[in-house]
Design a protein around this motif. Structure first.
Motif, short mmCIF file in Angstrom:
data_model
loop_
_atom_site.label_atom_id
_atom_site.label_comp_id
_atom_site.label_asym_id
_atom_site.label_seq_id
_atom_site.Cartn_x
_atom_site.Cartn_y
_atom_site.Cartn_z
N THR A 73 1.23 -0.92 0.27
CA THR A 73 -0.08 0.11 0.01
C THR A 73 0.85 1.25 -0.08
O THR A 73 1.94 1.25 0.73
N LYS A 77 0.95 2.37 -7.05
CA LYS A 77 0.32 1.73 -8.11
C LYS A 77 -0.68 2.48 -8.89
O LYS A 77 -0.88 2.73 -10.18
N SER A 79 -1.19 5.64 -8.67
CA SER A 79 -0.52 6.94 -9.27
C SER A 79 0.04 6.62 -10.68
O SER A 79 0.11 7.42 -11.56
P1 TTP Z 1 -0.90 5.42 -4.15
O1 TTP Z 1 -0.49 5.80 -5.94
O2 TTP Z 1 -2.32 5.39 -4.26
O3 TTP Z 1 -0.21 3.97 -3.93
P2 TTP Z 1 -0.96 2.34 -4.11
O4 TTP Z 1 -2.02 2.60 -5.22
O5 TTP Z 1 0.19 1.62 -4.28
O6 TTP Z 1 -1.77 2.22 -2.72
P3 TTP Z 1 -2.69 1.28 -2.43
O7 TTP Z 1 -2.49 -0.08 -2.53
O8 TTP Z 1 -3.29 1.49 -0.81
O9 TTP Z 1 -3.91 1.78 -3.29
O10 TTP Z 1 -0.37 6.41 -3.53
C1 TTP Z 1 1.12 6.80 -3.47
C2 TTP Z 1 1.23 8.12 -2.87
O11 TTP Z 1 0.53 8.87 -3.75
C3 TTP Z 1 0.70 8.13 -1.48
O12 TTP Z 1 1.37 8.95 -0.60
C4 TTP Z 1 -0.69 8.99 -1.81
C5 TTP Z 1 -0.35 10.06 -3.01
N1 TTP Z 1 -1.57 10.30 -3.93
C6 TTP Z 1 -2.02 11.38 -4.08
O13 TTP Z 1 -1.44 12.29 -3.50
N2 TTP Z 1 -3.02 11.74 -4.84
C7 TTP Z 1 -3.43 10.69 -5.52
O14 TTP Z 1 -4.63 10.96 -6.11
C8 TTP Z 1 -3.11 9.35 -5.36
C9 TTP Z 1 -3.75 8.23 -6.28
C10 TTP Z 1 -1.81 9.22 -4.69
#
Ligand code: TTP
Length: 259
Positions: A73, A77, A79
């Motif tokens: 997490t 991913k 992003s």
């Molecule tokens: P994510 O890209 O959401 O990471 P992930 O998809 O791997 O996590 P999960 O399995 O829990 O869904 O987040 C990476 C970082 O980017 C995190 O610090 C939050 C930030 N972020 C934003 O600031 N804005 C956004 O719209 C997204 C998607 C992430």
């Protein structure tokens, strides 16, 4: 081979807080224009706040192939999908893809209307296509239990979907749409292991067999079936390649799939 490549990322980096860097850059330019000395603090804050969410990612995906994006997490991913969609602009590197994208977000939003409307999402109804998608997403059984089947109204005065139903509806909507590239962000959230396995097989592997697709999933079984795997760790590419390469190069990889 460029003609068979649907998606290519070359040394791409990105951060969500780009705006702060731009702001300080603007202050710096203004100070310069006004003959003021630059404030050293701006460089300090720029470095403090701009933490890249994706660092130097390279990959390519051929037409009709499946890429699994895995990682714990917060590893970046979602992003990565946002960047391919054009929502997150890379600060460095290049992204190339050739057309229409269909995106299934982690939490699909549902507007008032019938279940069928929610799946078609403005597209015309094609019985054969619709039925195959519904079957592959195992929604047929759910519809059978509703008084007006897929003509049942959602939200306002209608039925409320469970988390798993909502997830499958979101997947069905994304798959129904004709596109060159499908981005499926954790489509199996809220599903039990058996349903997840069946939908992965029937929908992602079979129905979408000829589609270029990116699936966010950290399940070992899914990684085995994907043509390529990108394993992210804190925004870095921990691994990119096939499953057998993953086993050979990163024998300890499973520790990164948890959480
Ligand atoms: P994510 O890209 O959401 O990471 P992930 O998809 O791997 O996590 P999960 O399995 O829990 O869904 O987040 C990476 C970082 O980017 C995190 O610090 C939050 C930030 N972020 C934003 O600031 N804005 C956004 O719209 C997204 C998607 C992430």
């Amino acid at each position: 081979n460029r003609t068979t490549t649907e998606l290519e990322l070359v040394n791409v980096s990105a951060s969500w807080d780009e705006g702060i860097g731009e702001l300080f850059e603007k202050i710096k330019q203004e100070n310069k224009a006004n003959g003021q000395p630059n404030c050293d603090a701006s460089l300090f804050f720029t470095n403090l706040y701009i933490t890249p969410v994706l660092k130097n990612i390279s990959l390519y995906l051929e037409k009709g192939k499946m890429l699994a994006v895995a990682g714990s997490t917060g590893s970046g991913k979602s992003s990565l999908l946002m960047m391919i969609l054009g929502e997150l602009v890379p600060s460095e590197g290049k992204i190339r893809h050739s057309g229409r994208i269909s995106f299934s977000p982690q939490t699909p939003w549902i507007m008032p209307g019938t279940i069928r409307d929610a799946i078609l999402f403005g597209l015309t109804y094609d019985e054969y296509r619709y039925t195959s998608v519904i079957k592959a997403c195992q929604l047929e059984e759910d519809f059978a239990l509703l008084p007006e089947k897929d003509k049942t109204l959602l939200v306002e005065g209608g039925v409320t979907l469970s988390g798993g139903q909502r997830a499958r509806l979101g997947l069905a909507r994304a798959v129904y749409k004709d596109a060159d590239l499908y981005l499926l962000d954790a489509p199996f959230t809220h599903l039990d292991i058996v349903t997840e396995k069946e939908i992965f097989e029937k929908c992602v592997c079979k129905l979408m067999a000829s589609k270029t697709r990116i699936v966010v999933t950290s399940k070992l079984e899914h990684l085995k079936r994907a043509d390529k795997i990108l394993l992210l760790h804190n925004g870095d590419c921990y691994f990119y390649g096939t499953f057998s390469e993953l086993q050979a190069q990163r024998p300890d990889f499973s520790s990164l799939l948890l959480g």
